[in-house]
Scaffold this active site. Structure first.
Site, PDB file in Angstrom:
ATOM      1  N   GLU A   1      -3.755   7.846   3.055  1.00  0.00           N
ATOM      2  CA  GLU A   1      -3.794   7.243   4.206  1.00  0.00           C
ATOM      3  C   GLU A   1      -2.549   6.955   4.982  1.00  0.00           C
ATOM      4  OE1 GLU A   1      -6.216   3.865   4.333  1.00  0.00           O
ATOM      5  OE2 GLU A   1      -6.502   3.909   6.521  1.00  0.00           O
TER       6      GLU A   1
ATOM      7  N   THR B   1      -8.956  -3.382   0.541  1.00  0.00           N
ATOM      8  CA  THR B   1      -7.684  -4.340   0.899  1.00  0.00           C
ATOM      9  C   THR B   1      -8.021  -5.488   1.346  1.00  0.00           C
ATOM     10  OG1 THR B   1      -7.026  -2.294   2.268  1.00  0.00           O
ATOM     11  CG2 THR B   1      -5.428  -3.813   2.013  1.00  0.00           C
TER      12      THR B   1
ATOM     13  N   ASP C   1      -5.893   6.531  -2.934  1.00  0.00           N
ATOM     14  CA  ASP C   1      -6.139   5.326  -2.066  1.00  0.00           C
ATOM     15  C   ASP C   1      -5.287   4.172  -3.091  1.00  0.00           C
ATOM     16  OD1 ASP C   1      -6.842   3.153  -0.753  1.00  0.00           O
ATOM     17  OD2 ASP C   1      -8.663   3.667  -0.341  1.00  0.00           O
TER      18      ASP C   1
ATOM     19  N   ILE D   1      -4.856   0.926  -2.831  1.00  0.00           N
ATOM     20  CA  ILE D   1      -5.507  -0.270  -3.035  1.00  0.00           C
ATOM     21  C   ILE D   1      -6.562  -0.052  -2.087  1.00  0.00           C
ATOM     22  CG2 ILE D   1      -5.419  -2.589  -2.622  1.00  0.00           C
ATOM     23  CD1 ILE D   1      -2.441  -2.549  -3.143  1.00  0.00           C
ATOM     24  N   ASP D   2      -7.820   0.177  -2.599  1.00  0.00           N
ATOM     25  CA  ASP D   2      -9.045   0.200  -1.991  1.00  0.00           C
ATOM     26  C   ASP D   2      -9.741  -1.188  -1.833  1.00  0.00           C
ATOM     27  OD1 ASP D   2     -11.192   1.447  -0.369  1.00  0.00           O
ATOM     28  OD2 ASP D   2     -12.351   1.066  -2.339  1.00  0.00           O
TER      29      ASP D   2
ATOM     30  N   ASP E   1     -11.049   7.879  -0.282  1.00  0.00           N
ATOM     31  CA  ASP E   1     -12.214   6.761  -1.018  1.00  0.00           C
ATOM     32  C   ASP E   1     -12.955   7.631  -1.976  1.00  0.00           C
ATOM     33  OD1 ASP E   1     -11.641   4.508   0.512  1.00  0.00           O
ATOM     34  OD2 ASP E   1     -12.791   5.388   2.168  1.00  0.00           O
TER      35      ASP E   1
ATOM     36  N   ASP F   1       0.980  -1.297  -0.035  1.00  0.00           N
ATOM     37  CA  ASP F   1       0.056  -0.194   0.058  1.00  0.00           C
ATOM     38  C   ASP F   1       0.720   1.230   0.006  1.00  0.00           C
ATOM     39  OD1 ASP F   1      -2.682  -0.591  -0.177  1.00  0.00           O
ATOM     40  OD2 ASP F   1      -2.930   0.180   1.738  1.00  0.00           O
TER      41      ASP F   1
HETATM   42  C1  2IP Z   1     -12.078   0.760   2.932  1.00  0.00           C
HETATM   43  C2  2IP Z   1     -12.818  -0.592   2.002  1.00  0.00           C
HETATM   44  C3  2IP Z   1     -14.032  -1.063   2.700  1.00  0.00           C
HETATM   45  C4  2IP Z   1     -15.024   0.001   3.070  1.00  0.00           C
HETATM   46  C5  2IP Z   1     -14.297   1.174   3.789  1.00  0.00           C
HETATM   47  C6  2IP Z   1     -13.018   1.639   3.246  1.00  0.00           C
HETATM   48  O1  2IP Z   1     -10.949   1.074   2.398  1.00  0.00           O
HETATM   49  O2  2IP Z   1     -13.423   0.342   0.693  1.00  0.00           O
HETATM   50  O3  2IP Z   1     -14.402  -2.094   1.736  1.00  0.00           O
HETATM   51  O4  2IP Z   1     -16.118  -0.608   3.626  1.00  0.00           O
HETATM   52  O5  2IP Z   1     -15.170   2.309   3.846  1.00  0.00           O
HETATM   53  O6  2IP Z   1     -12.587   2.683   4.174  1.00  0.00           O
HETATM   54  P1  2IP Z   1     -17.037  -1.249   3.077  1.00  0.00           P
HETATM   55  O7  2IP Z   1     -16.913  -2.507   1.890  1.00  0.00           O
HETATM   56  O8  2IP Z   1     -17.957  -1.795   3.844  1.00  0.00           O
HETATM   57  O9  2IP Z   1     -18.085   0.018   2.409  1.00  0.00           O
HETATM   58  P2  2IP Z   1      -9.313   0.153   2.544  1.00  0.00           P
HETATM   59  O10 2IP Z   1      -9.658  -1.153   2.022  1.00  0.00           O
HETATM   60  O11 2IP Z   1      -8.590   1.110   1.842  1.00  0.00           O
HETATM   61  O12 2IP Z   1      -9.263   0.065   4.007  1.00  0.00           O
HETATM   62 CA    CA Z   2     -10.083   2.767   1.153  1.00  0.00          CA
END
Ligand code: 2IP
Ligand code: CA
Length: 402
Positions: free
Chosen positions: A79, A158, A153, A155-156, A317, A54
């Site tokens: 982040e 993760t 971001d 890798i969203d 995000d 990341d």
């Molecule tokens: C996360 C990821 C999660 C999301 C959360 C983000 O970012 O996108 O999937 O939760 O809000 O902060 P959800 O899937 O319940 O919406 P990361 O993977 O970068 O931590």
């Molecule tokens: Ca994210």
């Protein structure tokens, strides 16, 4: 041609290549799936590999943007911090070095001397990514460099990235989980107003080649600045319609509007909000992983709205998808502000758009950049009014949030 947008796209593609390399190259993959128990951890092993991947992707984006636009790297935010401290109190700063060899030897320190992995990773970091996007060549909007900053971001989603399921079946085109929910998000906003102006969403694992079993990515971009609104989807055949419901009125027969709208939300959504969303959307309420991916579902017109009332999404995000939604005539609003206005019988004359230049007052760490009041992402202004009206009516009165 918009030079910055092209560079964002290139950086996102490099990030996507690194994300794929970490899953497809054996030396890296073993590290990715490795879960070391505390007592097995080498004291010199500074961090787990997921965090390193990341951080490294974030540094690559910063480095590549700064190389092309000197000074911009100081305004790239995300982040992660690139400083690691090991259990012996030694510090190491991970960044992209001038040569591949230097980057490899720096990474080797963080990777507990794993030379093969460090070399693979450094190769991915230093590779030249050449890409063509004919539609982007036609874009001639220039945005002032001294008034922009970037939210990244790397890798969203993760969790889905680590789990790595590649055989999840989509429901009505939407992947509830799996590698398709992983995205790289790069968004640009104006420092003075906080409004998003450019965004790139790169989906590194969009399509799996059935023969080679290798993944192909897909990217989306949008620009919304000074009256110019352009999105990559407007150029792809049969897509990019600003809104599939744009010409249709809310059908009188469905007095409650039930099932007319489709929405996506998180499995972490609260009971009350889920109840109201189900009342409005019925079987068209979907769940999907990844904040970026859920936004992408709205952008691709697979659903009309992404609604989330919790404060666990962040500026990194939402900035990129927000810019793309704006370029399509939509946007992203603070959900709690929308509900507040409705409860006070105020029309949403001034929409509470999410902004990207100000911190949450009194918050600490990552929470300073949380989308505190939740969010609603949409493509159509007109349908937003109707949908919000129905949704808020269906929220139980004791629970009209905040
Ligand atoms: C996360 C990821 C999660 C999301 C959360 C983000 O970012 O996108 O999937 O939760 O809000 O902060 P959800 O899937 O319940 O919406 P990361 O993977 O970068 O931590
Ligand atoms: Ca994210």
């Amino acid at each position: 041609m918009s030079e910055i947008l092209l560079e964002l796209l290139r950086a996102s593609e490099k990030a996507a290549c690194i994300a794929r390399a970490c899953r497809q190259e054996e030396a890296l993959f073993q590290l990715l799936i490795e879960e070391k128990k505390d007592d097995e951890k080498n004291k010199k092993f500074l961090t787990d590999f997921k965090t390193l991947a990341d951080v490294l992707v974030q540094e690559v984006i910063k480095h590549d943007l700064g190389k092309k636009f000197p000074g911009l790297e100081k305004n790239v935010r995300g982040e992660e911090t690139n400083e690691f401290t090991n259990e012996l109190g030694e510090k190491i700063i991970v960044n992209v070095c001038p040569t591949e060899e230097e980057t490899a030897s720096l990474l080797q320190k963080v990777l507990d001397n794993n030379q093969a992995a460090a070399k693979s990773l450094a190769r991915a970091v230093h590779q030249e990514v050449s890409l063509t996007d004919v539609a982007l060549d036609a874009v001639i909007v220039s945005v002032p460099l001294d008034n922009i900053a970037v939210w990244v971001d790397p890798i969203d989603s993760t969790y889905q990235y680590i789990k790595g399921s590649g055989d999840i079946q989509p429901e009505k085109g939407i992947y509830p989980k799996g590698l398709q929910c992983v995205t790289v998000l790069i968004g640009v906003f104006l420092l003075d107003t906080g409004h998003p102006v450019m965004g790139v969403i790169n989906q590194p694992f969009a399509i799996k080649d059935p023969l080679t079993l290798r993944w192909k990515g897909q990217w989306y971009w949008g620009l919304s600045y000074m009256g110019s609104n352009i999105c990559s989807l407007q150029f792809s055949a049969g897509d990019g319609k600003p809104d599939s419901k744009a010409d249709r009125d809310l059908p009188q027969s469905t007095v409650s509007g039930k099932n007319f709208y489709a929405a996506v939300t998180s499995s972490a959504e609260t009971k009350d909000v889920l109840g109201a969303l189900s009342m409005v959307c019925g079987e068209n309420l979907h769940f999907a992983a990844g904040a970026g991916y859920k936004c992408l579902c709205v952008i691709q017109d697979l659903v009309d709205f992404y609604v989330f009332s919790e404060d666990t999404t962040f500026k990194w995000d939402s900035c990129a998808p927000h810019a793309i939604l704006k370029s399509l005539g939509g946007g992203m609003l603070d959900l709690s502000e929308c509900i507040k206005s409705a409860n006070q019988n105020r029309k949403l004359c001034v929409r509470p758009h999410l902004l990207y230049n100000s911190e949450v007052h009194g918050a600490k760490g990552a929470d300073r950049w949380a989308n505190k009041g939740g969010l609603v992402a949409y493509r159509s202004e007109q349908h937003l009014e109707w949908f919000m009206d129905l949704f808020i009516k269906n929220l139980s009165s004791s629970n009209k949030l905040h």
